[in-house]
Write an enzyme that holds these catalytic residues in place. Sequence first.
Site, PDB file in Angstrom:
ATOM      1  N   ASP A   9      41.775  43.603  40.486  1.00  0.00           N
ATOM      2  CA  ASP A   9      42.714  44.617  40.934  1.00  0.00           C
ATOM      3  C   ASP A   9      41.991  45.933  41.172  1.00  0.00           C
ATOM      4  O   ASP A   9      40.855  46.135  40.717  1.00  0.00           O
ATOM      5  CB  ASP A   9      43.831  44.808  39.906  1.00  0.00           C
ATOM      6  CG  ASP A   9      44.703  43.561  39.757  1.00  0.00           C
ATOM      7  OD1 ASP A   9      45.049  42.964  40.794  1.00  0.00           O
ATOM      8  OD2 ASP A   9      45.027  43.200  38.610  1.00  0.00           O
TER       9      ASP A   9
ATOM     10  N   HIS B 251      41.466  39.668  45.672  1.00  0.00           N
ATOM     11  CA  HIS B 251      42.608  40.214  44.943  1.00  0.00           C
ATOM     12  C   HIS B 251      43.280  39.192  44.030  1.00  0.00           C
ATOM     13  O   HIS B 251      44.168  39.558  43.243  1.00  0.00           O
ATOM     14  CB  HIS B 251      43.627  40.803  45.919  1.00  0.00           C
ATOM     15  CG  HIS B 251      44.069  42.187  45.541  1.00  0.00           C
ATOM     16  ND1 HIS B 251      44.296  42.571  44.233  1.00  0.00           N
ATOM     17  CD2 HIS B 251      44.323  43.290  46.290  1.00  0.00           C
ATOM     18  CE1 HIS B 251      44.685  43.828  44.199  1.00  0.00           C
ATOM     19  NE2 HIS B 251      44.700  44.293  45.441  1.00  0.00           N
TER      20      HIS B 251
END
Length: 443
Positions: free
Chosen positions: A417, A413
Amino acid sequence: MAIEQIKMPQLGESVTEGTISKWLVSVGDKVNKYDPLAEVMTDKVNAEVPSSFTGVIKELIAEEGETYEVGAVILTIETEGGSAMEPATAPASQSEAPTAPTTSNAPVQTSAATSAPVGEGGSKVRYSPAVLKLSQEHGIDLSQVSGTGAGGRITRKDLTKIIESGNIPKAGANVEAAKATPVQAAPVAKATAPAPTKPAAPAPNVPVLPGDIEIPVSGVRKAIATNMLRSKHEAPHAWTMMEMDVTNLVDYRNSIKGEFKKTEGFNITFFAFFVKAVAQALKEFPQINSMWAGDKIIQKKDINISIAVATEDALFVPVIKHADEKTIKGIAREINELAAKVRSGKLTSAEMQGGTFTVNNTGSFGSIQSMGIINYPQAAILQVESIVKRPVVMNNGMIAVRDMVNLCMSLDHRVLDGLVCGRFLQRIKEILENTSKETTSVY
């Protein structure tokens, strides 16, 4: 005569450390250039370290079973030519450490356990930095420890056993004396023995009951554990899954597999179709083909697909280079050849390097949903699950039996995304669901 160093090699682009699994030479052995010196294991490959020189083994600095960073000195060789420079007396500069183990006092701390005691006849006892560091962390008085290494040398394993037992020998009055009186010592000589990259944590206290079997942890398993732990600790993992209808793909592959095997001499697998679809989607979504590099993200130009291949006791990750430029047939051939090399022990380190994205065929075990750990330092890994027949409600409201598969994606992350990953999986879904005899060629 001259003293040359052999360092821990980099056995893969993302490999940062290796474990000495076995020394193939001893001190005093004569070796030629390119002769194997040691077996080294990483999470990706098991390889031999060749000698860069012809000469005589001077000192084995690294210890079997220990893990060291790439570039750490693991042994020294005495070669012909040049002037002799004994490691113990070679002057040290700011940029280059001398090649000798510590022969005088260790860096002064608040415990006398860090100082190298004087042995019989005034000789200094030698400790590796790994031993000194561990003794400092746990307050162990090294003068009260009996070593099991060569010549009675104290090893890291000796200290680990003491720590696990809980019977730690502490320094007595010498500790207070060391705190009160500044130590006037000779300049500290840096040691050649590279400290293992990870301090050993005390083993969990697991009771061994009658009938239990104790299985030693192999070097490969230790390397895998280290890399997986690093990935989970450093990369904030997120996870997503998408279901896909691959009925047309299954019908197409099944219709050509017999003739293909007869013509080409190897199998055309479902996995080859998935790898090709992933490579095509990576070309359209290059953000996925990235790596975290601290203060920047590196978006890789080449699309090199790492594929996980399991043996009985380990997992290897060979790489299909430039997968976006290959046909389904070409990818199928490489999958077949790389898997054969892994299982025969002939895979080279070069064939493990350069991967930018990993595709794992977990469906081969019958799995229908799984959460993979990212192949560090890549940004994502895709798990291709088992193709299963299920009743599905079609667009016209009718129920039909279809071949369905789940694709599960773990992502870093910091780099990616959910939006871009969702679109990436949607594109793979579109490619796979439109794969058929009429639209797709394997050549």
